[in-house]
Scaffold this motif. Sequence first.
Motif, mmCIF file in Angstrom:
data_model
loop_
_atom_site.group_PDB
_atom_site.id
_atom_site.type_symbol
_atom_site.label_atom_id
_atom_site.label_comp_id
_atom_site.label_asym_id
_atom_site.label_seq_id
_atom_site.Cartn_x
_atom_site.Cartn_y
_atom_site.Cartn_z
ATOM 1 N N PHE A 208 0.854 -1.192 0.000
ATOM 2 C CA PHE A 208 0.000 0.000 0.000
ATOM 3 C C PHE A 208 0.883 1.232 0.000
ATOM 4 O O PHE A 208 1.770 1.359 0.843
ATOM 5 C CB PHE A 208 -0.906 0.004 1.238
ATOM 6 C CG PHE A 208 -1.716 1.255 1.399
ATOM 7 C CD1 PHE A 208 -2.814 1.487 0.594
ATOM 8 C CD2 PHE A 208 -1.377 2.195 2.352
ATOM 9 C CE1 PHE A 208 -3.565 2.641 0.737
ATOM 10 C CE2 PHE A 208 -2.124 3.353 2.511
ATOM 11 C CZ PHE A 208 -3.227 3.584 1.705
ATOM 12 N N GLN A 209 0.647 2.120 -0.934
ATOM 13 C CA GLN A 209 1.372 3.381 -1.027
ATOM 14 C C GLN A 209 0.369 4.514 -0.810
ATOM 15 O O GLN A 209 -0.504 4.723 -1.640
ATOM 16 C CB GLN A 209 2.023 3.519 -2.413
ATOM 17 C CG GLN A 209 2.764 4.810 -2.619
ATOM 18 C CD GLN A 209 3.961 4.946 -1.697
ATOM 19 O OE1 GLN A 209 4.735 4.023 -1.518
ATOM 20 N NE2 GLN A 209 4.097 6.098 -1.089
ATOM 21 N N PRO A 210 0.474 5.233 0.333
ATOM 22 C CA PRO A 210 -0.448 6.346 0.552
ATOM 23 C C PRO A 210 -0.455 7.307 -0.646
ATOM 24 O O PRO A 210 0.590 7.636 -1.194
ATOM 25 C CB PRO A 210 0.103 7.022 1.808
ATOM 26 C CG PRO A 210 0.780 5.900 2.550
ATOM 27 C CD PRO A 210 1.402 5.071 1.458
ATOM 28 N N GLY A 211 -1.633 7.686 -1.045
ATOM 29 C CA GLY A 211 -1.797 8.557 -2.194
ATOM 30 C C GLY A 211 -1.950 7.815 -3.510
ATOM 31 O O GLY A 211 -2.419 8.377 -4.488
ATOM 32 N N GLN A 212 -1.533 6.552 -3.532
ATOM 33 C CA GLN A 212 -1.644 5.736 -4.742
ATOM 34 C C GLN A 212 -2.551 4.534 -4.559
ATOM 35 O O GLN A 212 -3.143 4.046 -5.498
ATOM 36 C CB GLN A 212 -0.267 5.258 -5.193
ATOM 37 C CG GLN A 212 0.656 6.356 -5.640
ATOM 38 C CD GLN A 212 2.015 5.780 -6.048
ATOM 39 O OE1 GLN A 212 2.134 4.619 -6.433
ATOM 40 N NE2 GLN A 212 3.033 6.602 -5.960
ATOM 41 N N GLY A 213 -2.604 4.003 -3.365
ATOM 42 C CA GLY A 213 -3.405 2.816 -3.105
ATOM 43 C C GLY A 213 -2.563 1.561 -3.112
ATOM 44 O O GLY A 213 -1.365 1.588 -2.851
ATOM 45 N N ILE A 214 -3.188 0.448 -3.437
ATOM 46 C CA ILE A 214 -2.493 -0.836 -3.501
ATOM 47 C C ILE A 214 -1.728 -0.870 -4.821
ATOM 48 O O ILE A 214 -2.320 -0.760 -5.894
ATOM 49 C CB ILE A 214 -3.481 -2.011 -3.387
ATOM 50 C CG1 ILE A 214 -4.121 -1.998 -2.003
ATOM 51 C CG2 ILE A 214 -2.762 -3.344 -3.645
ATOM 52 C CD1 ILE A 214 -5.219 -3.012 -1.816
ATOM 53 N N LYS B 221 -8.478 -13.017 -9.599
ATOM 54 C CA LYS B 221 -9.360 -12.464 -10.634
ATOM 55 C C LYS B 221 -10.000 -11.154 -10.166
ATOM 56 O O LYS B 221 -10.109 -10.205 -10.934
ATOM 57 C CB LYS B 221 -10.431 -13.478 -11.014
ATOM 58 C CG LYS B 221 -9.891 -14.623 -11.839
ATOM 59 C CD LYS B 221 -10.997 -15.571 -12.231
ATOM 60 C CE LYS B 221 -10.479 -16.661 -13.147
ATOM 61 N NZ LYS B 221 -11.563 -17.515 -13.636
ATOM 62 N N ALA B 222 -10.405 -11.101 -8.902
ATOM 63 C CA ALA B 222 -11.023 -9.882 -8.373
ATOM 64 C C ALA B 222 -10.019 -8.740 -8.297
ATOM 65 O O ALA B 222 -10.397 -7.566 -8.377
ATOM 66 C CB ALA B 222 -11.623 -10.153 -6.993
ATOM 67 N N LEU B 223 -8.749 -9.068 -8.132
ATOM 68 C CA LEU B 223 -7.690 -8.061 -8.000
ATOM 69 C C LEU B 223 -6.895 -7.892 -9.291
ATOM 70 O O LEU B 223 -5.780 -7.379 -9.268
ATOM 71 C CB LEU B 223 -6.749 -8.456 -6.858
ATOM 72 C CG LEU B 223 -7.395 -8.589 -5.482
ATOM 73 C CD1 LEU B 223 -6.414 -9.172 -4.480
ATOM 74 C CD2 LEU B 223 -7.918 -7.251 -5.006
ATOM 75 N N ALA B 224 -7.460 -8.262 -10.415
ATOM 76 C CA ALA B 224 -6.739 -8.288 -11.691
ATOM 77 C C ALA B 224 -6.169 -6.936 -12.099
ATOM 78 O O ALA B 224 -5.197 -6.883 -12.861
ATOM 79 C CB ALA B 224 -7.645 -8.831 -12.789
ATOM 80 N N ALA B 225 -6.702 -5.844 -11.600
ATOM 81 C CA ALA B 225 -6.176 -4.520 -11.949
ATOM 82 C C ALA B 225 -4.868 -4.219 -11.227
ATOM 83 O O ALA B 225 -4.195 -3.237 -11.552
ATOM 84 C CB ALA B 225 -7.207 -3.443 -11.620
ATOM 85 N N THR B 226 -4.499 -5.051 -10.273
ATOM 86 C CA THR B 226 -3.273 -4.861 -9.490
ATOM 87 C C THR B 226 -2.191 -5.812 -9.987
ATOM 88 O O THR B 226 -2.464 -6.998 -10.191
ATOM 89 C CB THR B 226 -3.561 -5.145 -7.990
ATOM 90 O OG1 THR B 226 -4.605 -4.288 -7.553
ATOM 91 C CG2 THR B 226 -2.329 -4.935 -7.147
ATOM 92 N N PRO B 227 -0.963 -5.332 -10.176
ATOM 93 C CA PRO B 227 0.117 -6.251 -10.566
ATOM 94 C C PRO B 227 0.333 -7.319 -9.495
ATOM 95 O O PRO B 227 0.474 -7.009 -8.311
ATOM 96 C CB PRO B 227 1.346 -5.344 -10.671
ATOM 97 C CG PRO B 227 0.815 -3.953 -10.827
ATOM 98 C CD PRO B 227 -0.501 -3.936 -10.089
#
Length: 142
Positions: free
Chosen positions: A88-94, A128-134
């Motif tokens: 988690f990066q504050p200001g960017q999210g996961i 699959k639910a988190l597919a937008a995250t590397p």
Amino acid sequence: MATTRTATTHWEGPLLDGGKGTVSLDSSGLGSYEVNWPARAEQPNGMTSPEELIAAAHSACYSMALSNALAKAGHTDITLETTADVTFQPGQGITGITIRVRGRVPGLSAEQFASFAEDAKVNCPVSKALAATPISLDATLA
């Protein structure tokens, strides 16, 4: 048959100025866990964060998907140790997730294990639910 699981969060106060909450695992009744901003962005100090809860869900789901695929291929003596790190990066999210799995599956080569591990990474429902995250994977066969 579809299932629904429920968790509830009670929150009080402003996020950055002493706000805090309690997450309750309602479906299982396994307990309640305190959350606040410092636990998310700094040090846990006995509290949890959404990212830790996602990491728990991802490591469990991944282990289930991998063990199921291995069993369907005829491997039943399966031991897996799976860790999920959610950044988690504050200001960017996961910003990323790393899955580390160490497995013991007699009769399976390291290459075969890596193939099963990669397939589980792509196909577990949480992945699959988190597919937008590397999502990266480090798979090792003992």
